[in-house]
Write a protein that holds these residues in place. Sequence first.
Motif, PDB file in Angstrom:
ATOM      1  N   ASP A 121      21.585 -51.034  -2.751  1.00  0.00           N
ATOM      2  CA  ASP A 121      20.779 -49.897  -2.291  1.00  0.00           C
ATOM      3  C   ASP A 121      21.258 -48.601  -2.933  1.00  0.00           C
ATOM      4  O   ASP A 121      20.452 -47.784  -3.387  1.00  0.00           O
ATOM      5  CB  ASP A 121      20.836 -49.764  -0.771  1.00  0.00           C
ATOM      6  N   ASP A 122      22.565 -48.401  -2.971  1.00  0.00           N
ATOM      7  CA  ASP A 122      23.093 -47.160  -3.546  1.00  0.00           C
ATOM      8  C   ASP A 122      22.806 -47.057  -5.043  1.00  0.00           C
ATOM      9  O   ASP A 122      22.545 -45.963  -5.554  1.00  0.00           O
ATOM     10  CB  ASP A 122      24.592 -47.026  -3.273  1.00  0.00           C
ATOM     11  N   GLN A 123      22.834 -48.173  -5.745  1.00  0.00           N
ATOM     12  CA  GLN A 123      22.486 -48.150  -7.168  1.00  0.00           C
ATOM     13  C   GLN A 123      21.013 -47.798  -7.362  1.00  0.00           C
ATOM     14  O   GLN A 123      20.670 -47.054  -8.278  1.00  0.00           O
ATOM     15  CB  GLN A 123      22.810 -49.500  -7.818  1.00  0.00           C
ATOM     16  N   VAL A 124      20.142 -48.319  -6.498  1.00  0.00           N
ATOM     17  CA  VAL A 124      18.722 -47.983  -6.569  1.00  0.00           C
ATOM     18  C   VAL A 124      18.533 -46.490  -6.298  1.00  0.00           C
ATOM     19  O   VAL A 124      17.777 -45.809  -6.999  1.00  0.00           O
ATOM     20  CB  VAL A 124      17.893 -48.840  -5.586  1.00  0.00           C
ATOM     21  N   ARG A 125      19.224 -45.972  -5.302  1.00  0.00           N
ATOM     22  CA  ARG A 125      19.118 -44.536  -4.987  1.00  0.00           C
ATOM     23  C   ARG A 125      19.572 -43.685  -6.173  1.00  0.00           C
ATOM     24  O   ARG A 125      18.926 -42.696  -6.520  1.00  0.00           O
ATOM     25  CB  ARG A 125      19.930 -44.215  -3.739  1.00  0.00           C
ATOM     26  N   SER A 126      20.665 -44.052  -6.787  1.00  0.00           N
ATOM     27  CA  SER A 126      21.177 -43.320  -7.943  1.00  0.00           C
ATOM     28  C   SER A 126      20.198 -43.390  -9.112  1.00  0.00           C
ATOM     29  O   SER A 126      19.929 -42.389  -9.782  1.00  0.00           O
ATOM     30  CB  SER A 126      22.537 -43.897  -8.349  1.00  0.00           C
ATOM     31  N   TRP A 127      19.647 -44.561  -9.368  1.00  0.00           N
ATOM     32  CA  TRP A 127      18.672 -44.775 -10.447  1.00  0.00           C
ATOM     33  C   TRP A 127      17.440 -43.896 -10.223  1.00  0.00           C
ATOM     34  O   TRP A 127      16.965 -43.245 -11.151  1.00  0.00           O
ATOM     35  CB  TRP A 127      18.334 -46.260 -10.491  1.00  0.00           C
ATOM     36  N   CYS A 128      16.938 -43.847  -8.997  1.00  0.00           N
ATOM     37  CA  CYS A 128      15.774 -42.998  -8.697  1.00  0.00           C
ATOM     38  C   CYS A 128      16.110 -41.527  -8.899  1.00  0.00           C
ATOM     39  O   CYS A 128      15.313 -40.769  -9.466  1.00  0.00           O
ATOM     40  CB  CYS A 128      15.269 -43.246  -7.275  1.00  0.00           C
ATOM     41  N   ARG A 129      17.279 -41.122  -8.454  1.00  0.00           N
ATOM     42  CA  ARG A 129      17.698 -39.721  -8.533  1.00  0.00           C
ATOM     43  C   ARG A 129      18.018 -39.283  -9.967  1.00  0.00           C
ATOM     44  O   ARG A 129      17.682 -38.178 -10.378  1.00  0.00           O
ATOM     45  CB  ARG A 129      18.924 -39.517  -7.637  1.00  0.00           C
ATOM     46  N   GLU A 130      18.649 -40.165 -10.747  1.00  0.00           N
ATOM     47  CA  GLU A 130      19.150 -39.783 -12.064  1.00  0.00           C
ATOM     48  C   GLU A 130      18.261 -40.206 -13.227  1.00  0.00           C
ATOM     49  O   GLU A 130      18.348 -39.620 -14.307  1.00  0.00           O
ATOM     50  CB  GLU A 130      20.554 -40.341 -12.257  1.00  0.00           C
ATOM     51  N   VAL A 131      17.424 -41.212 -13.032  1.00  0.00           N
ATOM     52  CA  VAL A 131      16.621 -41.749 -14.133  1.00  0.00           C
ATOM     53  C   VAL A 131      15.124 -41.640 -13.856  1.00  0.00           C
ATOM     54  O   VAL A 131      14.384 -41.023 -14.623  1.00  0.00           O
ATOM     55  CB  VAL A 131      17.004 -43.226 -14.423  1.00  0.00           C
TER      56      VAL A 131
ATOM     57  N   TRP B  17      10.892 -47.397  -2.279  1.00  0.00           N
ATOM     58  CA  TRP B  17      11.142 -48.544  -3.155  1.00  0.00           C
ATOM     59  C   TRP B  17      11.916 -49.623  -2.387  1.00  0.00           C
ATOM     60  O   TRP B  17      11.533 -50.794  -2.394  1.00  0.00           O
ATOM     61  CB  TRP B  17      11.931 -48.094  -4.381  1.00  0.00           C
ATOM     62  N   LEU B  18      12.979 -49.226  -1.724  1.00  0.00           N
ATOM     63  CA  LEU B  18      13.820 -50.189  -0.997  1.00  0.00           C
ATOM     64  C   LEU B  18      13.060 -50.867   0.148  1.00  0.00           C
ATOM     65  O   LEU B  18      13.134 -52.095   0.310  1.00  0.00           O
ATOM     66  CB  LEU B  18      15.068 -49.490  -0.456  1.00  0.00           C
ATOM     67  N   ARG B  19      12.322 -50.089   0.938  1.00  0.00           N
ATOM     68  CA  ARG B  19      11.572 -50.687   2.059  1.00  0.00           C
ATOM     69  C   ARG B  19      10.488 -51.630   1.552  1.00  0.00           C
ATOM     70  O   ARG B  19      10.285 -52.728   2.091  1.00  0.00           O
ATOM     71  CB  ARG B  19      10.952 -49.600   2.929  1.00  0.00           C
ATOM     72  N   SER B  20       9.779 -51.206   0.517  1.00  0.00           N
ATOM     73  CA  SER B  20       8.681 -52.006  -0.011  1.00  0.00           C
ATOM     74  C   SER B  20       9.196 -53.299  -0.637  1.00  0.00           C
ATOM     75  O   SER B  20       8.659 -54.377  -0.374  1.00  0.00           O
ATOM     76  CB  SER B  20       7.888 -51.186  -1.026  1.00  0.00           C
ATOM     77  N   PHE B  21      10.228 -53.196  -1.469  1.00  0.00           N
ATOM     78  CA  PHE B  21      10.794 -54.389  -2.096  1.00  0.00           C
ATOM     79  C   PHE B  21      11.295 -55.356  -1.029  1.00  0.00           C
ATOM     80  O   PHE B  21      11.017 -56.557  -1.080  1.00  0.00           O
ATOM     81  CB  PHE B  21      11.931 -54.006  -3.050  1.00  0.00           C
ATOM     82  N   GLY B  22      12.006 -54.825  -0.049  1.00  0.00           N
ATOM     83  CA  GLY B  22      12.543 -55.674   1.014  1.00  0.00           C
ATOM     84  C   GLY B  22      11.465 -56.377   1.815  1.00  0.00           C
ATOM     85  O   GLY B  22      11.602 -57.548   2.172  1.00  0.00           O
ATOM     86  N   ALA B  23      10.369 -55.666   2.099  1.00  0.00           N
ATOM     87  CA  ALA B  23       9.282 -56.261   2.884  1.00  0.00           C
ATOM     88  C   ALA B  23       8.496 -57.286   2.073  1.00  0.00           C
ATOM     89  O   ALA B  23       8.119 -58.336   2.588  1.00  0.00           O
ATOM     90  CB  ALA B  23       8.351 -55.163   3.398  1.00  0.00           C
ATOM     91  N   ALA B  24       8.256 -56.986   0.799  1.00  0.00           N
ATOM     92  CA  ALA B  24       7.416 -57.859  -0.020  1.00  0.00           C
ATOM     93  C   ALA B  24       8.180 -59.055  -0.574  1.00  0.00           C
ATOM     94  O   ALA B  24       7.595 -60.117  -0.785  1.00  0.00           O
ATOM     95  CB  ALA B  24       6.816 -57.061  -1.178  1.00  0.00           C
TER      96      ALA B  24
END
Length: 153
Positions: free
Chosen positions: A40-50, A23-30
């Motif tokens: 980034d850490d919030q995105v990681r937590s969201w993916c892991r927890e939600v 998600w992070l690589r794709s969003f950053g590239a696009a």
Amino acid sequence: METNDFVIRRAVGADAVAVAEVWLRSFGAALPDVRRAHTDDQVRSWCREVVVPGQETWVATADGAVAGLMVLDGDDLDQLYVDPDMQGRGVGGRLVEVAKRRRPDGLALWTFQVNAPARRFYERHGFVAAESTDGHRNEEREPDVRYRWQPAA
């Protein structure tokens, strides 16, 4: 260059880290010029927890590594991201095929207006622009467009 050397399956807990990184690589590239609403850490937590444990999340894997992800939320194709190194190989198209099979009565999605490659991709896959906004309803405050897909009658 399309390849079928990947597997599409439901995501499991062990995929959460890789899902976040794609998600992070794709969003950053696009969308390098779009303000991200979360770190980034919030995105990681969201993916892991939600996302992975609580949503209908699918991954495309190549050689065991996550190459793309898709999240379905009701009739919304809520997330679709393909690792930049895997784009152009049919990963996104295969994920959209899964979404259409899972939601045979139709799908909708949002994408940012500035994301011309994504818009062309969705249009190639039968989605039609139905609404545009100034971005006031999304966290990034970025103008967006609503696409809809309906199966052929």
